[in-house]
Design a protein around this motif. Sequence first.
Motif, short mmCIF file in Angstrom:
data_model
loop_
_atom_site.label_atom_id
_atom_site.label_comp_id
_atom_site.label_asym_id
_atom_site.label_seq_id
_atom_site.Cartn_x
_atom_site.Cartn_y
_atom_site.Cartn_z
N GLN A 6 111.77 72.58 10.43
CA GLN A 6 111.34 73.82 9.78
C GLN A 6 112.25 74.97 10.20
O GLN A 6 112.58 75.83 9.39
N ARG A 8 115.41 74.86 11.22
CA ARG A 8 116.72 74.73 10.57
C ARG A 8 116.63 75.10 9.09
O ARG A 8 117.52 75.77 8.55
N ALA A 9 115.55 74.68 8.42
CA ALA A 9 115.36 75.02 7.01
C ALA A 9 115.18 76.52 6.83
O ALA A 9 115.71 77.11 5.87
N ARG A 11 116.39 78.90 8.71
CA ARG A 11 117.71 79.54 8.85
C ARG A 11 118.54 79.36 7.59
O ARG A 11 119.21 80.28 7.14
N ALA A 12 118.46 78.15 7.01
CA ALA A 12 119.21 77.88 5.79
C ALA A 12 118.73 78.77 4.64
O ALA A 12 119.54 79.32 3.89
N LEU A 13 117.42 78.92 4.51
CA LEU A 13 116.88 79.78 3.45
C LEU A 13 117.31 81.23 3.63
O LEU A 13 117.57 81.94 2.64
N GLY A 15 120.05 82.09 5.14
CA GLY A 15 121.51 82.15 5.12
C GLY A 15 122.10 82.75 6.40
O GLY A 15 123.08 83.48 6.33
N ASP A 17 123.15 82.13 10.72
CA ASP A 17 123.52 81.13 11.71
C ASP A 17 122.68 81.31 12.98
O ASP A 17 121.85 82.22 13.05
N GLN A 18 122.90 80.43 13.94
CA GLN A 18 122.11 80.49 15.17
C GLN A 18 122.30 81.80 15.92
O GLN A 18 121.36 82.34 16.49
N GLU A 36 116.29 73.94 18.14
CA GLU A 36 116.67 73.18 16.96
C GLU A 36 116.95 71.72 17.27
O GLU A 36 116.89 70.88 16.39
#
Length: 81
Positions: A6, A8-9, A11-13, A15, A17-18, A36
Amino acid sequence: MITAPQLRAARALLGIDQRQLAELSGLSVPTIQRMEASDGLIRGNVDSLMKLVSALDTAGIELIAEGAVSPGGGRGLRLKA
């Protein structure tokens, strides 16, 4: 509370980075990396988890628990059982 996939998703949504998530949450990059890399539910101290969840919420991410309905009615995603 929140799983590594969740996170990682999310962060992807967003846009981001860590490093950006670390800045938003007030946590270190190694802490985000450890979260993560967790297997299943993220383990960590309560303060760090609350900072993470609060930062995601502020950024517009609504966490949906397994079996829960999204009260906001917005778009979302979850893994099938």
